[in-house]
Design an enzyme around this catalytic site. Structure first.
Site, PDB file in Angstrom:
ATOM      1  N   HIS A   1      -1.814  -8.271   3.444  1.00 15.49           N
ATOM      2  CA  HIS A   1      -1.645  -8.655   4.839  1.00 15.49           C
ATOM      3  C   HIS A   1      -1.877  -8.166   5.739  1.00 15.49           C
ATOM      4  O   HIS A   1      -2.359  -8.177   7.275  1.00 15.49           O
ATOM      5  CB  HIS A   1       0.506  -8.319   5.062  1.00 15.49           C
TER       6      HIS A   1
ATOM      7  N   CYS B   1       4.385   1.582  11.711  1.00 15.43           N
ATOM      8  CA  CYS B   1       5.762   2.372  11.154  1.00 15.43           C
ATOM      9  C   CYS B   1       6.294   3.377  11.828  1.00 15.43           C
ATOM     10  O   CYS B   1       7.567   3.552  12.090  1.00 15.43           O
ATOM     11  CB  CYS B   1       4.484   3.184   9.950  1.00 15.43           C
TER      12      CYS B   1
ATOM     13  N   ALA C   1       0.281  -1.121  -0.265  1.00 15.10           N
ATOM     14  CA  ALA C   1      -0.002   0.383  -0.173  1.00 15.10           C
ATOM     15  C   ALA C   1       0.698   1.079   0.553  1.00 15.10           C
ATOM     16  O   ALA C   1       0.380   2.290  -0.721  1.00 15.10           O
ATOM     17  CB  ALA C   1      -0.562  -0.110   0.805  1.00 15.10           C
TER      18      ALA C   1
ATOM     19  N   SER D   1      -4.297  -3.134   0.426  1.00 14.42           N
ATOM     20  CA  SER D   1      -2.866  -3.914   0.721  1.00 14.42           C
ATOM     21  C   SER D   1      -3.356  -5.241   1.507  1.00 14.42           C
ATOM     22  O   SER D   1      -4.096  -6.027   1.894  1.00 14.42           O
ATOM     23  CB  SER D   1      -2.228  -4.052   1.891  1.00 14.42           C
TER      24      SER D   1
END
Length: 374
Positions: free
Chosen positions: A198, A317, A70, A196
């Site tokens: 995952h 993140c 993503a 995304s």
């Protein structure tokens, strides 16, 4: 180990692993090659693409491009669309609670001469549409907003934001990573959508960008142009097939997953009790994301003490950066409130009994912290 960090990543579905295995072991052909094993791989990728489009709710109005994730999809959408904006419409508007891949990309675009505007949100994490309307003007070429916030789980009014953008002649990008297959996505209102694998029980290393027909983007990666002549790089059949199977399961299990998550949410709220306050809207949210705070708690210390449970204090993140969450700061929380906040993420493979055990451990550790501080 009890896993409660579904916003960071999700366990790989057994069906997804099984679907990927042949493409990892025996069917190793390059999908861009003309001979049989290459054509077979290419065909498998197209089946996967259709599964994802179906899960997105697209009825043939756009094109899905596979990406490495993503982050690449968002970077491509923002930078690729920005490169096509005409002079006089080089203004891009977003929200203060967006993911770092949006905010950092806009910071870079700002250094390239684009005008960027980050709109604040309310205390509940939702944007004030009247305030947003005052920021989106005739100079605006692009608006972007996240469907479900990765840190606090609130669901933005995407259809209304997109309508506002279009009324000003601007494109609209939706980061649907956390909401894909879990909450309604008004894809007919969007011009671009990033997803995304995952985050939905698929493999890491693959995402996708959906682009409405007629929307033009400049490439982000140059080379062979393997994906529709716009995105270069050899596709992994295994990853594409895995994403496709994960998307197929999203639709097949939608009702079951939704009911399971709602039950876990009720259990968690009851177990934590009134001493833990919810961050973000209680109504407009995805129930698999529970972000709460308690007075006198240090979240980082709590995470280190409850080693039997995997949970977080916010976005994976930003973990270890030492900076307070920009999302919680945008809600107006003071530093101490942000530092006392934890995020519990649960979903399809979370068992009620393990959630009950985890909550008990967290509550006990929190009480020990308070008693030691008294």
């Amino acid at each position: 180990m009890i896993y409660l960090d579904y916003q960071a990543t999700t366990p790989l579905a057994p069906e997804t692993a099984a679907a990927m295995r042949p493409w990892l072991e025996t069917s190793f052909g390059n999908p861009h090659s003309p001979y049989r094993i290459g054509r077979e791989a290419a065909a498998a990728i197209e089946v996967a693409r259709e599964h994802i489009l179906h899960a997105l709710g697209d009825g043939g109005s756009g094109r899905l491009y596979f990406t490495s994730g993503a982050t690449e999809a968002v970077n491509w959408a923002l930078k690729g669309a920005a490169a096509r904006l005409p002079v006089g419409r080089r203004r891009i508007v977003t929200l203060a609670t967006e993911h770092a891949c949006v905010l950092d990309s806009l910071a870079w675009l700002g250094s390239q001469g684009f005008e960027t505007d980050v709109v604040p949100v309310r205390r509940d994490g939702l944007v004030d549409l009247d305030l947003l309307a005052s920021h989106v003007d005739d100079r605006t070429g692009l608006v972007t907003a996240m469907l479900v916030n990765n840190e606090i789980g609130v669901v933005q009014p995407i259809a209304e934001i997109a309508k506002l953008a279009r009324s000003r002649g601007a494109l609209f990008l939706c980061d649907a990573v956390q909401g894909f297959g879990r909450v309604p996505l008004p894809i007919k209102s969007c011009d671009m959508v990033a997803v995304s694998a995952h985050k939905v029980h698929g493999p890491k290393g693959i995402g996708a960008l959906w682009v409405r027909s007629g929307v033009a983007l400049d490439p982000l990666l140059h080379g062979g142009g393997q994906e529709g002549g716009l995105r270069s790089g050899t596709l992994s059949p295994a990853l594409c097939v895995g994403f496709g199977e994960a998307a197929r399961l999203l639709l097949e299990r939608a009702g079951e997953d939704r009911a399971h998550v709602a039950g876990l949410w009720d259990m968690a709220r009851a177990a934590l009790g009134p001493g833990w306050r919810l961050n973000g809207s209680a109504e407009q949210r995805y129930l698999g994301n529970l972000n709460v705070r308690a007075d006198g708690i240090d979240a980082a210390r709590l995470i280190s003490e409850v080693r039997q449970v995997s949970f977080s204090a916010g976005s994976a993140c930003a973990s270890g950066s030492g900076r307070p969450s920009h999302v919680l700061s945008a809600l107006g929380l003071a530093g101490r409130e942000a530092r006392s906040s934890i995020r519990l993420g649960f979903g399809r493979y979370t068992r009620p009994e393990e959630l009950e055990t985890a909550l008990s451990l967290i509550v006990e550790a929190a009480e020990r912290q308070r008693s030691l501080a008294a």
